[in-house]
Design an enzyme around this catalytic site. Structure first.
Site, PDB file in Angstrom:
ATOM      1  N   GLY A  36       0.818  -1.224   0.000  1.00  0.00           N
ATOM      2  CA  GLY A  36       0.000   0.000   0.000  1.00  0.00           C
ATOM      3  C   GLY A  36       0.842   1.260   0.000  1.00  0.00           C
ATOM      4  O   GLY A  36       2.072   1.229   0.108  1.00  0.00           O
ATOM      5  N   GLY A  60       2.532   3.646   1.587  1.00  0.00           N
ATOM      6  CA  GLY A  60       3.042   3.846   2.941  1.00  0.00           C
ATOM      7  C   GLY A  60       3.519   5.259   3.184  1.00  0.00           C
ATOM      8  O   GLY A  60       3.674   5.697   4.330  1.00  0.00           O
ATOM      9  N   ARG A  61       3.792   5.969   2.095  1.00  0.00           N
ATOM     10  CA  ARG A  61       4.223   7.357   2.263  1.00  0.00           C
ATOM     11  C   ARG A  61       3.769   8.213   1.079  1.00  0.00           C
ATOM     12  O   ARG A  61       4.344   9.265   0.817  1.00  0.00           O
ATOM     13  CB  ARG A  61       5.728   7.438   2.402  1.00  0.00           C
ATOM     14  CG  ARG A  61       6.477   6.794   1.265  1.00  0.00           C
ATOM     15  CD  ARG A  61       7.852   7.286   1.252  1.00  0.00           C
ATOM     16  NE  ARG A  61       8.693   6.411   0.447  1.00  0.00           N
ATOM     17  CZ  ARG A  61       9.970   6.609   0.292  1.00  0.00           C
ATOM     18  NH1 ARG A  61      10.529   7.626   0.900  1.00  0.00           N
ATOM     19  NH2 ARG A  61      10.684   5.808  -0.446  1.00  0.00           N
ATOM     20  N   LYS A  70       4.366  12.468  -2.328  1.00  0.00           N
ATOM     21  CA  LYS A  70       5.211  11.374  -1.837  1.00  0.00           C
ATOM     22  C   LYS A  70       6.086  11.916  -0.709  1.00  0.00           C
ATOM     23  O   LYS A  70       6.834  12.874  -0.920  1.00  0.00           O
ATOM     24  CB  LYS A  70       6.076  10.816  -2.970  1.00  0.00           C
ATOM     25  CG  LYS A  70       6.890   9.596  -2.557  1.00  0.00           C
ATOM     26  CD  LYS A  70       7.408   8.840  -3.765  1.00  0.00           C
ATOM     27  CE  LYS A  70       8.335   7.692  -3.364  1.00  0.00           C
ATOM     28  NZ  LYS A  70       8.815   6.960  -4.540  1.00  0.00           N
ATOM     29  N   ASP A 115       8.328   5.517   8.414  1.00  0.00           N
ATOM     30  CA  ASP A 115       7.855   6.802   8.924  1.00  0.00           C
ATOM     31  C   ASP A 115       6.958   7.603   7.977  1.00  0.00           C
ATOM     32  O   ASP A 115       6.463   8.665   8.344  1.00  0.00           O
ATOM     33  CB  ASP A 115       9.070   7.670   9.330  1.00  0.00           C
ATOM     34  CG  ASP A 115      10.041   7.881   8.171  1.00  0.00           C
ATOM     35  OD1 ASP A 115       9.688   7.535   7.027  1.00  0.00           O
ATOM     36  OD2 ASP A 115      11.157   8.386   8.426  1.00  0.00           O
ATOM     37  N   ARG A 128       3.592  14.012  -7.352  1.00  0.00           N
ATOM     38  CA  ARG A 128       3.599  13.238  -8.592  1.00  0.00           C
ATOM     39  C   ARG A 128       2.244  13.387  -9.282  1.00  0.00           C
ATOM     40  O   ARG A 128       1.217  13.574  -8.620  1.00  0.00           O
ATOM     41  CB  ARG A 128       3.833  11.753  -8.295  1.00  0.00           C
ATOM     42  CG  ARG A 128       5.085  11.499  -7.492  1.00  0.00           C
ATOM     43  CD  ARG A 128       5.530  10.060  -7.598  1.00  0.00           C
ATOM     44  NE  ARG A 128       4.668   9.114  -6.885  1.00  0.00           N
ATOM     45  CZ  ARG A 128       5.033   7.849  -6.657  1.00  0.00           C
ATOM     46  NH1 ARG A 128       6.199   7.404  -7.104  1.00  0.00           N
ATOM     47  NH2 ARG A 128       4.229   7.021  -6.010  1.00  0.00           N
ATOM     48  N   ASP A 139       4.564  -4.306  -7.141  1.00  0.00           N
ATOM     49  CA  ASP A 139       3.926  -3.093  -6.605  1.00  0.00           C
ATOM     50  C   ASP A 139       4.516  -1.845  -7.259  1.00  0.00           C
ATOM     51  O   ASP A 139       3.995  -0.743  -7.060  1.00  0.00           O
ATOM     52  CB  ASP A 139       4.074  -3.016  -5.078  1.00  0.00           C
ATOM     53  CG  ASP A 139       5.525  -3.149  -4.633  1.00  0.00           C
ATOM     54  OD1 ASP A 139       6.146  -4.167  -4.954  1.00  0.00           O
ATOM     55  OD2 ASP A 139       6.043  -2.238  -3.968  1.00  0.00           O
ATOM     56  N   ASN A 140       5.589  -2.006  -8.016  1.00  0.00           N
ATOM     57  CA  ASN A 140       6.189  -0.863  -8.715  1.00  0.00           C
ATOM     58  C   ASN A 140       5.955  -0.942 -10.221  1.00  0.00           C
ATOM     59  O   ASN A 140       6.670  -0.307 -10.996  1.00  0.00           O
ATOM     60  CB  ASN A 140       7.689  -0.801  -8.429  1.00  0.00           C
ATOM     61  CG  ASN A 140       7.976  -0.446  -6.975  1.00  0.00           C
ATOM     62  OD1 ASN A 140       7.134   0.137  -6.294  1.00  0.00           O
ATOM     63  ND2 ASN A 140       9.150  -0.807  -6.500  1.00  0.00           N
ATOM     64  N   ASP A 147       7.687   4.932  -9.562  1.00  0.00           N
ATOM     65  CA  ASP A 147       8.473   4.688  -8.349  1.00  0.00           C
ATOM     66  C   ASP A 147       9.978   4.699  -8.632  1.00  0.00           C
ATOM     67  O   ASP A 147      10.636   3.657  -8.705  1.00  0.00           O
ATOM     68  CB  ASP A 147       8.062   3.373  -7.661  1.00  0.00           C
ATOM     69  CG  ASP A 147       6.810   3.573  -6.819  1.00  0.00           C
ATOM     70  OD1 ASP A 147       6.186   4.647  -6.936  1.00  0.00           O
ATOM     71  OD2 ASP A 147       6.459   2.661  -6.053  1.00  0.00           O
TER      72      ASP A 147
HETATM   73  P1  AMP Z   1       9.303   0.765  -2.540  1.00  0.00           P
HETATM   74  O1  AMP Z   1      10.375  -0.264  -2.438  1.00  0.00           O
HETATM   75  O2  AMP Z   1       9.783   2.170  -2.420  1.00  0.00           O
HETATM   76  O3  AMP Z   1       8.432   0.568  -3.725  1.00  0.00           O
HETATM   77  O4  AMP Z   1       8.362   0.576  -1.256  1.00  0.00           O
HETATM   78  C1  AMP Z   1       7.745  -0.628  -0.935  1.00  0.00           C
HETATM   79  C2  AMP Z   1       6.676  -0.385   0.088  1.00  0.00           C
HETATM   80  O5  AMP Z   1       7.233   0.241   1.242  1.00  0.00           O
HETATM   81  C3  AMP Z   1       5.540   0.523  -0.368  1.00  0.00           C
HETATM   82  O6  AMP Z   1       4.363   0.041   0.204  1.00  0.00           O
HETATM   83  C4  AMP Z   1       5.928   1.863   0.198  1.00  0.00           C
HETATM   84  O7  AMP Z   1       4.816   2.689   0.412  1.00  0.00           O
HETATM   85  C5  AMP Z   1       6.560   1.456   1.519  1.00  0.00           C
HETATM   86  N1  AMP Z   1       7.540   2.450   1.997  1.00  0.00           N
HETATM   87  C6  AMP Z   1       8.755   2.733   1.475  1.00  0.00           C
HETATM   88  N2  AMP Z   1       9.361   3.701   2.197  1.00  0.00           N
HETATM   89  C7  AMP Z   1       8.510   4.056   3.182  1.00  0.00           C
HETATM   90  C8  AMP Z   1       8.548   5.003   4.249  1.00  0.00           C
HETATM   91  N3  AMP Z   1       9.601   5.795   4.459  1.00  0.00           N
HETATM   92  N4  AMP Z   1       7.467   5.078   5.058  1.00  0.00           N
HETATM   93  C9  AMP Z   1       6.407   4.287   4.868  1.00  0.00           C
HETATM   94  N5  AMP Z   1       6.311   3.385   3.910  1.00  0.00           N
HETATM   95  C10 AMP Z   1       7.348   3.253   3.063  1.00  0.00           C
HETATM   96 MG    MG Z   2       6.907   1.402  -4.550  1.00  0.00          MG
END
Ligand code: AMP
Ligand code: MG
Length: 520
Positions: free
Chosen positions: A101, A103-104, A124, A136, A194, A275-276, A285
């Site tokens: 989901g 997350g940020r 973002k 966070d 974005r 997810d990306n 992403d």
């Molecule tokens: P990513 O590898 O950047 O595609 O992130 C994978 C997952 O981790 C996604 O669900 C992001 O929303 C979550 N995520 C990455 N960095 C953070 C962060 N600093 N705080 C909260 N969620 C994060």
């Molecule tokens: Mg991602």
């Protein structure tokens, strides 16, 4: 800013998480959760993209206003904005990871422009959401500069991508362990806005399928087709299996096209988790991505992936296909027949080969693809990898009117080139010239065509790091200068030639230039 009007189709038409507390949790049977951006203490504008602003009907004065700064830092909502985080899952590095989901990332809503286009706006780094898990919800300036500039650079390179409207320094300090090696430190925080027709990913569909929430899966798929693939409804009945298959085929084809573009310009995404993967076939992403400096098909910029190098340059088409397999698995409950899904997946490979060959023919300046050209492509890639050769510079040199060995000198990272390499290159150039002669194309016309597909300017890894170092010291000039240069990546722009230089020696193995982690 009053010019922005919203038509929030995603949140109007799809099921919401009934809880509206911002606590981390598993969210069932819902496409999104309502959540508010976290306010920041001292936002300052680093940069905005005037082209992306134009898509929204905003001019440069709008982008310099306080309302813009407050809105796109997450401090203020405009009328019509209804912020939410999307629920999705994904395969990370080949393993099913369950719910992930936004997350940020916090979506503000869908802006409706004068031309009737919907553009989803997403912050973002705007604070925690129910999907933040143990993290966070924030983003640092370093990774935000990279995402912001690369989105726009990719757009101007002609690569399907999400866009970036703004980059704002939040004035907050954010703790990060950049290389995951126990050296955590504070870094400046930032928020990027974005912009995309949709931020839906393969993982949105996968999560429902994994939970056997088939009604929601169907709702989401029907929504996606209705609003983002509506031309398919001209030929197929709404809700029919034929429509779903036609849609899956279209997603696969877009994914092929996007991947071929990446290969054309030497882009390595770095984290091709499902997810990306955008359902619209957009590059999405921007994390630990990188650009091939010297042509090394085995290279990945992502240190988190250093061991298996799953997402290395040469592997990208295979992973794109693997990801499409995962999407096919998620659609199976709606199709209940593996054969047509498999046929589409089989077609992926043939289609990739066709598009790759056509792309290579254009890089080499051929009018069209001919029998036997593939031998030239393969020989060239072998040569490029044999001695350290800058891919981007090499292709620009290849467009020159005299094909002598000396024309390629600027492309090499090593001084002494082995004689057998030089002999092979000479032979290849001879065959290449013979092939060009068959086309009967003027040199000027060939050069024009080649320089329109072989960029001169990329957001090279070392340039990104230089811009980041300056931005972290409060100097945003290089971010804005690069934004300007990267608007015309195929033009000579001789006054900016310093940005077309091959990677300097100091950047060869420097963190941030050739080594990046997922920490962002
Ligand atoms: P990513 O590898 O950047 O595609 O992130 C994978 C997952 O981790 C996604 O669900 C992001 O929303 C979550 N995520 C990455 N960095 C953070 C962060 N600093 N705080 C909260 N969620 C994060
Ligand atoms: Mg991602």
């Amino acid at each position: 800013m009053k010019k922005l009007t919203f038509d929030n189709r995603f949140t109007h038409e799809l099921p919401a998480d009934p809880l509206d507390t911002n606590a981390r949790r598993q969210v069932q049977n819902a496409c999104f959760s309502w959540v508010q951006p976290s306010p920041v203490s001292a936002p300052s504008l680093v940069s905005f993209s005037k082209e992306t602003a134009e898509l929204l009907g905003l001019n440069e004065d709008d982008c310099r206003s306080n309302a813009f700064l407050n809105t796109f830092s997450g401090n203020q909502l405009l009328d019509g904005m209804q912020p939410y985080a999307m629920c999705y899952g994904g395969h990370q590095f080949g393993n099913w990871a369950g719910q992930l989901g936004d997350g940020r990332a916090i979506n503000l809503g869908e802006s409706l422009n004068q031309a009737g286009q919907h553009w989803a706006l997403q912050l973002k780094g705007a604070g925690p959401t129910p999907y933040s898990r143990t993290a966070d919800g924030l983003a640092v300036l370093r990774s935000s500069v990279r995402e912001y500039l690369c989105s726009e650079a990719m757009h101007h390179l002609g690569v399907p991508t999400t866009r970036a409207l703004s980059l704002i320094n939040t004035g907050e300090q954010v703790m990060r362990d950049m290389l995951y090696n126990g050296n955590a430190a504070y870094e400046p925080g930032a928020v990027v806005c974005r912009v995309s027709p949709s931020f839906l990913r393969f993982g949105n569909f996968q999560l429902f399928a994994s939970r056997k929430q088939i009604d929601e899966l169907r709702l989401l798929l029907d929504f996606t087709i209705r609003h983002h693939f509506s031309t398919l409804l001209d030929d197929h009945q709404a809700g029919s299996k034929e429509l779903y298959l036609a849609w899956f085929n279209e997603v696969c084809q877009r994914t092929v096209t996007m991947t071929v573009h990446w290969m054309r310009i030497g882009f390595v995404h770095g984290v091709m988790n499902t997810d990306n993967m955008s359902i619209l076939g957009l590059t999405i992403d921007y994390g630990p991505y990188g650009w091939l400096d010297n042509f090394d098909p085995e290279w990945t910029p992502n240190t988190t992936d250093a061991q298996n190098r799953r997402y290395r340059y040469s592997q990208q088409p295979n992973i794109a296909l693997w990801n499409c397999y995962q999407l096919a698995n998620s659609l199976y409950p709606l199709i209940e027949d593996a054969e047509p899904l498999e046929a589409i997946l089989n077609n992926f490979q043939a289609s990739y080969q066709d598009q790759w060959r056509a792309m290579m023919a254009s890089k080499l300046g051929f009018k069209s693809l001919q029998d036997g050209d593939e031998v030239l492509f393969e020989q060239l890639e072998t040569l490029l990898a044999r001695v350290e050769t800058d891919m981007t510079i090499f292709y620009r040199c290849l467009a020159s009117n005299k094909l002598t060995l000396a024309s390629f000198t600027p492309a090499y990272y090593q001084d002494d080139l082995p004689q057998d390499y030089l002999d092979s290159l000479q032979t290849w150039l001879h065959d290449y010239q013979a092939r060009l002669d068959q086309d009967n194309r003027s040199v000027a016309e060939r050069q024009r065509a080649m320089n329109a597909v072989n960029p001169k300017y990329l957001f090279r890894n070392y340039l990104a790091q230089q811009a980041i170092d300056k931005a972290e010291a409060g100097d945003y000039s290089m971010v804005n200068q690069l934004l300007e240069v990267l608007r015309k990546p195929y033009d000579e722009q001789t006054e900016h030639a310093q940005f077309a230089q091959r990677r300097p020696d100091w950047a060869r193995s420097k963190v941030g230039c050739s080594m990046l982690s997922c920490s962002s």
